[in-house]
Structures are given as structure tokens and as C-alpha cells.
Design an enzyme around this catalytic site. Structure first.
Site, PDB file in Angstrom:
ATOM      1  CG  ASP A 483      -2.172  -0.601   1.120  1.00  0.00           C
ATOM      2  OD1 ASP A 483      -2.653  -0.678  -0.020  1.00  0.00           O
ATOM      3  OD2 ASP A 483      -2.745  -1.015   2.145  1.00  0.00           O
TER       4      ASP A 483
HETATM    5  C1  GLC Z   1      -1.559  -3.715   5.523  1.00  0.00           C
HETATM    6  C2  GLC Z   1      -2.788  -3.785   4.661  1.00  0.00           C
HETATM    7  C3  GLC Z   1      -2.590  -4.688   3.473  1.00  0.00           C
HETATM    8  C4  GLC Z   1      -1.320  -4.351   2.752  1.00  0.00           C
HETATM    9  C5  GLC Z   1      -0.141  -4.328   3.706  1.00  0.00           C
HETATM   10  C6  GLC Z   1       1.136  -3.876   3.044  1.00  0.00           C
HETATM   11  O1  GLC Z   1      -1.382  -4.926   6.187  1.00  0.00           O
HETATM   12  O2  GLC Z   1      -3.902  -4.231   5.381  1.00  0.00           O
HETATM   13  O3  GLC Z   1      -3.679  -4.589   2.584  1.00  0.00           O
HETATM   14  O4  GLC Z   1      -1.140  -5.285   1.737  1.00  0.00           O
HETATM   15  O5  GLC Z   1      -0.411  -3.447   4.763  1.00  0.00           O
HETATM   16  O6  GLC Z   1       1.109  -2.530   2.713  1.00  0.00           O
HETATM   17  C1  GLC Z   2      -0.540   0.012   4.597  1.00  0.00           C
HETATM   18  C2  GLC Z   2       0.058   0.209   5.942  1.00  0.00           C
HETATM   19  C3  GLC Z   2      -0.972   0.800   6.848  1.00  0.00           C
HETATM   20  C4  GLC Z   2      -1.514   2.088   6.232  1.00  0.00           C
HETATM   21  C5  GLC Z   2      -2.039   1.803   4.836  1.00  0.00           C
HETATM   22  C6  GLC Z   2      -2.529   3.026   4.143  1.00  0.00           C
HETATM   23  O1  GLC Z   2      -1.574  -0.901   4.634  1.00  0.00           O
HETATM   24  O2  GLC Z   2       0.534  -1.022   6.461  1.00  0.00           O
HETATM   25  O3  GLC Z   2      -0.391   1.100   8.068  1.00  0.00           O
HETATM   26  O4  GLC Z   2      -2.575   2.574   6.999  1.00  0.00           O
HETATM   27  O5  GLC Z   2      -1.006   1.233   4.105  1.00  0.00           O
HETATM   28  O6  GLC Z   2      -1.570   4.037   4.151  1.00  0.00           O
END
Ligand code: GLC
Ligand code: GLC
Length: 808
Positions: A483
């Protein structure tokens, strides 16, 4: 250092001190009513949706850290204390918390009085039961007062925390005998209320927080408790609570039990009132009557335990490694159930008001859950697919109460669609239920625009093919699994979201990770085409998959490992040419899982690079070197201080991809080594460093660049649960359902020399006895005494019992 121990026979973790390095929580409830409960009785509950139907109030990031829960206070001759230690923190002579599967027991003892409370949500009911047993272990008769105390949330947990100009005036209660009813907003648009009841006459009660606690006091010294006397306050506005007081006398060695019920009730719209202004309590009485005796509690608890015994018998391991047994047989599947239920909504790190269900998260959660309750996985798949758009893209999140896509976050995460195929394949392999492919499923929840579920999968597949970039690799969109790798969203303004601020619709930023996913998951789509007799479509799909493999080999390999991406400007991400962020974990996992580079040694080289550059004593970090400055063109990943989260933290979610990849190239020992580094039972001894619960995985452990290397955060709600279950059960221990049979292929090194797995699948029982030398590429198998070719055991008929001897 440990703060408790595993009691495997009872399937419990026993916490022996209130002073754990962080609140260690459990979840109650498995259907509609859910609770979070810490070892000190902190936490809250809600009906279905932690934002819109919050029953208890909880203040996150509070000081002290874990206040607010279901508390029992004892007042005896001026001395007052809480058996859960918090919130009074009076010294206890003994303390014990037992977190079990769907229940928690907390015991505290002081001056010869023992208070033992069992908390659970009975199956099929919308209530928390608190069964309190007080025992006089001294040799004198004792007179004391027991106070209960909970604080209601005014339903909408977000409003409750922000809209004080309204909600200081809306609170309403009714009190009748030993039951306190919370009916805020019931007069107008709500037809649900909550209640807190005790099965004994009360000496007094309170429902107004300020009166009970005292305006300038904390929960550690509620003035009613300090004085030992309820005020019989009736809340009007402000903050409704529920507190009973019971006057109790106990002879030496005498024990008494009280049953408190914290219930949630919905009334039909035309049956809301008993008389004007008085709520119809008939459903509440039914609920109360169901749990008014100790026998009823005992049988409800037994039913809950039996329910779990049934679920856990689907996959059971016997080996000489008790840590492995307890993870595979108890805690990992338990966490899988919780993540399936909660997605990323409510934990001690997720407030229950932010994120709904994630499209990608839920599909992955299902991988570790589908063998437990396949029918619920089926329903979930349909719900998720219903939030897909006609072009195959998808809402990134949806709200569980409405099941509608979340507009604030929108779509554009280009890995999302593929996860649906993976979830669907796992469901069909587990059940053989191909009928799901023919279900009519809407796009964007619009009943006027439906297609078969299979068509949804097809659009997922082609969403990738229709969105390829200059190197014929998949466009990344706002982000893929990571993300925080935001290659099209250039954010330089505080307060905007890194993911949704801008999407340049650039058609340059490409993801080698999605390419790996496409190859790994695409074959499932092709297999389903074949199963439906659509051979032409299967052929076409396979051609796309081959082309993608080639694209990765042509433009996605960096010499020693797989590249991560090409950015908006066409520059490499995750390359030795970069100053920082030279190697990323994700493509090494997924490309090798997909078999890319296995024949020509590139896969092995990539995994050797992982070992060399990313491995640490606490697990594998996500990237190396960490980013030390903010990169506008990379996004959120470079916003975290080095060593935390996606910026070189140990993201436990993708460690199992490397474990699986290691099994793909036959290195079981290495796979199991990685497994033991992050798996909770193996790191119980360093609980003071790790800090989060030693019975469940956390999302992230601080990486080697972090000051607090080894410290975990975000326990419970993480895809780590499902993927580690898949890695250990299907790839290392090696028993995995395929379309036409159970595949047996252990790859765990020779450390676990012998083990037996009992697996229930499609109505039959399989007992797989493995002698493991760790040396055979393909194991030799006997099925019911007869040697077979290969290692796929054809599915047996329902009710059959199959014994498999395996030499691996
Ligand atoms: C968090 C989110 C997931 C994402 C991961 C890596 O665990 O829930 O959707 O793939 O972060 O960014
Ligand atoms: C990933 C991160 C989470 C954050 C999201 C959106 O899932 O692990 O902490 O909230 O990205 O930025």
C-alpha cells in the site's frame, strides 16, 4: 522473558502477571456479536460493525494505556480493588488470565477473597456473559460489596468520539430491577438497545458516569466504589454507564456465583414500545432467561468448546515439536478465524472506525479460513465480488454492515482483482463446489448489472492484461500489495492520503510483483476455464501467462534478484542501481512461487539474495537498504523512519511467501528456519522484546535499521495469519487440496522426522503418516496399503477413511 505459558490441553494461553509488556487481548464471539478483551478486562464489544453498532466505549491511545472495559470492583471495609488488576491496580496476592478459544477467564485474589470471572459470547446469542465467582478462602466470614461497571458508547463510535455538542444531550437509560437498559437514540431512528443485567437483587445501581466516578476521578477511584455505596443515578444526557452493586456475605470456604449479561437486542419497528416511552423488553427477557443459571452457562461454554474441537479437527498435526503442534492445531487457525471475522477493523491497533473490509485482505484471510467454515467463505466471496466494477477493477474496501464499496478510498489498486481468483480457487479446491462459478453476482452492488461469478474472475484476469505498461508488465495503479509504494501519487502536502491524493493515470509505473501474482494466480483461472469446458479460453489464458513470464525474465530481473517495479518516469525500483531500496521481498516471494526462474537458477539466486540482504535474527525485512529520505516518486514507503512498517520492517505477511518459495526450490530446512523466526510460540522467550501476544502473529516486527529491532506492532489482524497457515500446512508439512485430490508433498527439512496429519476434506477423513528424511523431491506414497504413482490422492467419497503412508 515469559509472562505466562501455553496450556495446550485446554487450548489456552495462561498469563501469570498483569504487567505484560503490552495489553494481551483475546476475541469473543464468532457470528454477529464480537468483543475484544485484554488480560485486564479492557476492551469493548459491538454488534456486527465496530463503527456503527459499538456497544461499549473505548478510548484508544489512552493514559494509562488500557482503561475501559468490563470491570468488577470489590469494596470491603474501606479497602477497594479490582481482580483484573486494572483499573485500581491494588496489589493482588494472585493473578491469572486464561485466554481460550472464544472465552477469557480472569482471576484475582486479595486478602483471602478470590474473584474468578469467565467472559464469553455464547454461540447463537448477541451477548457477553460475565460469570463471576467469589470465594472466601480465609477462615473468617466476609461482608463486602461487589460493583460491576461498564460504559456505553452512543452506538456510532466515530460520532461518539467527535460530536459532543450533540451527544452530551442524547443519552437515555431505563432501569428495571437488576437490569439497566441503554436506549440512546431509540426514540427515533434506532430499533436496537443494549442492557446489562445481573441474576440477583441489587443493593443499588448507577447509570450516570459522573455520579458514579466523580467528575475529577478516574476509573481507578470511582467515588461510589471508594465509599462502597451506589448512588442510584439515572442518566440524562452526558455519559450513560451501567453499574450494579451487590451486598455479599460469605462464610469461610463459601463461594457464590453471579451471572451478568451484557446484551444487544433488536426489535421489529412496530414492536419497539411496551407503552409510550417504555421499551419492549420481551426479547431481552428471553436472552436473560437463557443464561440465568450456572448450568446454562456451563452447557453454553461446553457448546463453544465443542464447536472449536469440531473446527480444529479439519487439520490436525501430531509431531514431536510441541511449539509447531500448538501453532498448527490451535493458535494459527484461531487467528485465521478472527482475521476472517474482523478483517482489519477492530484490534488494539485498529480503532474500528477507520477501515472496513479490504478487498485484497479479505481474499487472503480466506486462504487460512476456508477449511474451517467453507459456507461462510462462499458468502464472503460473493460479497467481495459484488463490489467489483464491470471493468474488473474493484473498490479497495467495503463496509461490513452495508456491504457497499467505500467511496473515500475508491479503486485503482491493481493487485486487488487477482486476489479474488486466488480466494475462489481455494474455496473450490476445498469444497469441489463449482456451482459458485454460476452464481449471479452484481457489479458495484447494482442488481441491474449482474454477471456470473466466473465472469467476475475473467474480468479480474483481463484487468491485468488490459493494463500493461511499456515492458508488458502490469501497471501498478495507486499501489499493489504494498500500500505504501505509491508510484502515481505524488504527495507533498501534509494531511492528504498517500494513496488517494492523486492518481496520475500514468501508464508507465509497472509492478513486477503483480506480474508474479498473475503467473501464480492466473493458472488457477486457466484451470477453472478447463473445468467449465472452456478449453479455448484456457489456452488463451495460458498464452497470456507465458507472455507474462517472459516479460518478467526480459525486464523484471536485476542480475541477482527480481526487480520490484518501474516508476512513473520509467526508472527501476528495487535494483542494485538504486542507492537505497535495492531489493524488495515481495517479487522474490511471488515470482518464485509462480515458478519463474526455477529452471535456469534465477529463482535460487534471488532467494540467496534474500538470505544475504534481508534476513535478520527476527525475520526477513521488506527492503534493503531502508530509505533514509522521503522520495516523492515512491510515496508512503519512504515516509516511515528506517526499519518500521513497509520501510524495511519485518512485514510478517510476506515472510511466508519466501518460505513457500523456498519449498518450491526444495529447501525445506531454510523454509522452516524462516518460519521459526517469526512464529509466536517459538519467540515466547523474548516476549519482553517482542511485546505483543506470544500466541498470535503481528503485522510487523521492527527491522534491523530500527532502534527497537525485534519489537512487534499491530498484532492479530494481519494477512500473516492466513499466509503462515498456508505456508506451514500446505507447503512445509505439505498437505494441500487441489481440484482433483489431496496433494501430499512435505518439504520441511529433516528436523521434524516423523509426523501425522489428520485432514478432513469434502466429507472424507485422511490420515497421513509421514516419515521425513527431507531428501525426496517427490514423496513415495501408499494409500490404504497400496503404492500409488505420483503424490495426488484422489478424493474419497464422503464418510470414507483413508490412510496414507508417506516417505518424504
Ligand atoms: C496492511 C494492509 C494490506 C497491505 C499491507 C502492506 O497490512 O492491510 O492490505 O497489503 O499493509 O502494505
Ligand atoms: C498500509 C500500511 C498501513 C496504512 C495503509 C494506508 O496498509 O501497512 O499502516 O494505513 O497502508 O496508508
Amino acid at each position: 522473558m515469559r509472562f505466562g505459558y501455553f496450556d495446550d490441553a485446554n487450548r489456552e494461553y495462561v498469563i501469570t502477571t498483569p504487567n505484560t509488556p503490552y495489553p494481551w487481548i483475546n476475541y469473543l464471539g464468532s457470528e454477529n456479536f464480537f468483543s475484544l478483551i485484554s488480560h485486564q478486562a479492557g476492551g469493548y464489544c459491538f454488534y456486527r460493525d465496530p463503527r456503527f453498532r459499538r456497544i461499549l466505549r473505548y478510548r484508544y491511545n489512552n493514559v494509562p494505556t488500557d482503561v475501559g472495559g468490563r470491570y468488577f470492583y470489590i469494596h470491603e471495609n474501606g479497602d477497594y480493588w479490582t481482580p483484573s488488576y486494572m483499573p485500581v491496580k491494588a496489589e493482588l496476592d494472585a493473578f491469572e488470565c486464561r485466554h481460550g478459544l472464544g472465552y477469557t477467564r480472569i482471576m484475582g485474589k486479595r486478602n483471602g477473597l478470590k474473584v474468578d470471572t469467565l467472559y464469553f459470547v455464547p454461540l447463537g446469542h448477541t451477548a457477553e456473559v460475565h460469570q463471576v465467582t467469589v470465594t472466601n478462602e480465609s477462615d473468617q466470614a466476609r461482608d463486602f460489596t461487589l460493583f460491576s461497571s461498564i460504559e456505553f458508547c452512543l452506538w456510532n463510535a466515530y460520532d461518539d468520539m467527535t460530536n459532543y455538542q450533540r451527544n452530551f444531550s442524547t443519552g437515555e437509560v431505563e432501569v428495571e430491577g437488576s437490569t439497566i437498559y441503554h436506549k440512546t437514540e431509540y426514540r427515533e431512528r434506532r430499533n436496537h438497545f443494549a442492557f446489562y443485567h445481573v441474576n440477583a437483587p441489587v443493593a443499588g445501581f448507577d447509570t450516570d458516569r459522573e455520579t458514579f466516578v466523580g467528575l475529577y476521578n478516574g476509573m481507578s477511584e470511582p467515588s461510589a466504589v471508594v465509599e462502597g455505596k451506589s448512588r442510584n443515578s439515572v442518566a440524562s444526557g452526558w455519559s450513560p454507564i451501567a453499574s450494579h452493586s451487590l451486598a455479599i456475605t460469605l462464610q469461610p470456604n463459601e463461594a457464590k456465583t453471579f451471572i451478568f449479561i451484557l446484551g444487544y437486542v433488536e426489535n421489529p419497528k412496530d414492536e419497539k414500545w411496551e407503552q409510550p416511552g417504555v421499551i419492549n423488553k420481551s426479547r431481552a427477557s428471553t436472552l436473560i432467561q437463557a443464561f440465568s443459571s450456572d448450568d446454562q452457562i456451563e452447557s453454553a461454554l461446553t457448546a463453544l468448546k465443542d464447536y472449536w474441537t469440531g473446527l480444529l479437527s479439519t487439520y490436525a498435526l501430531q509431531s514431536s515439536d510441541e511449539k509447531l503442534n500448538r501453532m498448527v492445531n490451535i493458535w494459527n487457525p484461531y487467528q485465521c478465524m478472527v482475521t476472517f471475522n474482523m478483517s482489519r477493523s477492530a484490534s488494539y491497533f485498529e480503532t474500528g472506525i477507520g477501515r472496513g473490509m479490504g478487498f485484497r485482505d479479505s481474499n487472503q484471510d480466506l486462504l487460512g479460513f476456508v477449511h474451517l467454515v467453507p459456507e461462510r467463505a462462499r458468502e464472503r466471496l460473493i460479497d467481495i465480488a459484488s463490489t467489483q466494477f464491470p471493468d474488473g477493477s474493484a473498490y479497495h474496501q467495503y463496509q461490513p454492515l452495508t456491504k457497499r464499496g467505500n467511496n473515500e478510498v475508491g479503486s485503482g489498486f491493481n493487485d486487488d482483482p487477482l486476489w479474488l481468483i486466488l480466494g475462489a480457487a481455494a474455496y473450490i479446491k476445498e469444497t469441489g463446489d463449482y456451482s459458485i462459478l454460476h452464481e449471479d453476482v452484481p457489479f458495484d452492488n447494482d442488481p441491474a448489472n449482474c454477471a456470473t461469478f466466473f465472469e467476475h474472475l475473467k474480468r479480474s484476469f483481463y484487468h491485468v492484461i488490459e493494463n500493461l505498461g511499456p515492458h508488458n508488465l502490469p501497471l501498478i495503479g495507486r499501489a499493489d500489495w504494498n500500500d505504501c509504494l505509491n508510484l502515481n501519487c505524488f504527495s507533498d502536502t501534509p494531511d492528504e492520503s498517500y494513496q488517494t491524493t492523486e492518481n496520475r493515470h500514468g501508464r508507465t509505473a509497472e509492478s513486477i510483483f503483480i506480474a508474479g501474482m498473475f503467473v501464480f494466480i492466473g493458472v488457477e483461472y486457466a484451470a477453472l476455464c478447463e473445468k467449465l469446458g472452456r478449453n479455448q479460453e484456457a489456452q488463451t489464458a495460458i498464452r497470456h501467462i507465458e507472455a507474462m513470464k517472459q516479460a518478467v525474465l526480459d525486464s523484471g530481473y536485476d542480475g541477482e534478484w527480481f526487480l520490484r517495479a518501474y516508476d512513473f518516469f520509467g526508472e527501476k525500483v528495487g535494483s542494485h542501481e538504486n542507492a537505497e531500496g535495492q531489493i524488495y521481498i515481495e517479487p522474490q516471494g511471488f515470482c518464485v512461487m509462480a515458478g519463474i526462474g526455477v529452471e535456469n537458477g534465477l529463482a535460487e539466486k534471488a532467494l540467496n539474495s534474500v538470505k544475504e540482504r534481508l534476513d535478520t535474527k527476527y525475520g526477513i525485512v521488506l527492503i534493503n537498504p531502508a530509505y533514509t529520505t522521503y522520495h516523492l516518486e515512491l510515496g508512503e514507503i519512504s515516509s516511515y523512519p528506517p526499519g518500521y512498517k513497509e520501510n524495511a520492517g519485518i512485514f510478517c505477511h510476506n515472510n511466508p511467501w519466501i518460505m513457500i518459495a523456498e519449498t518450491v526450490i526444495g529447501r525445506g530446512e531454510q523454509a522452516f528456519d524462516y518460519y521459526k523466526k517469526i512464529t509466536p510460540a517459538y519467540i515466547e522467550d523474548i516476549s519482553e522484546i517482542h511485546r505483543t501476544e506470544p500466541y498470535v502473529y503481528s503485522q510487523m516486527i521492527a527491522g534491523k535499521d530500527a532502534v527497537r529491532h525485534g519489537e512487534a506492532k499491530n498484532s492479530w489482524l494481519t494477512g500473516t495469519a492466513a499466509w503462515n497457515f498456508v505456508a506451514i500446512s500446505q507447503y512445509m508439512l505439505g498437505v494441500r487440496p487441489e481440484y482433483d485430490g489431496l496433494l501430499v508433498k512435505p518439504c520441511i527439512g529433516s528436523e521434524i522426522a516423523e509426523f501425522t496429519i489428520t485432514r478432513k476434506c469434502r466429507g472424507a477423513d485422511y490420515v497421513i503418516k509421514v516419515k521425513n528424511t527431507g531428501s525426496r523431491k517427490i514423496p513415495t506414497l501408499k494409500v490404504n496399503g497400496t503404492p500409488i504413482e505420483g503424490n495426488l490422492i484422489p478424493y474419497a467419497g464422503a464418510g470414507e477413511h483413508v490412510v496414507i503412508e508417506c516417505e518424504a
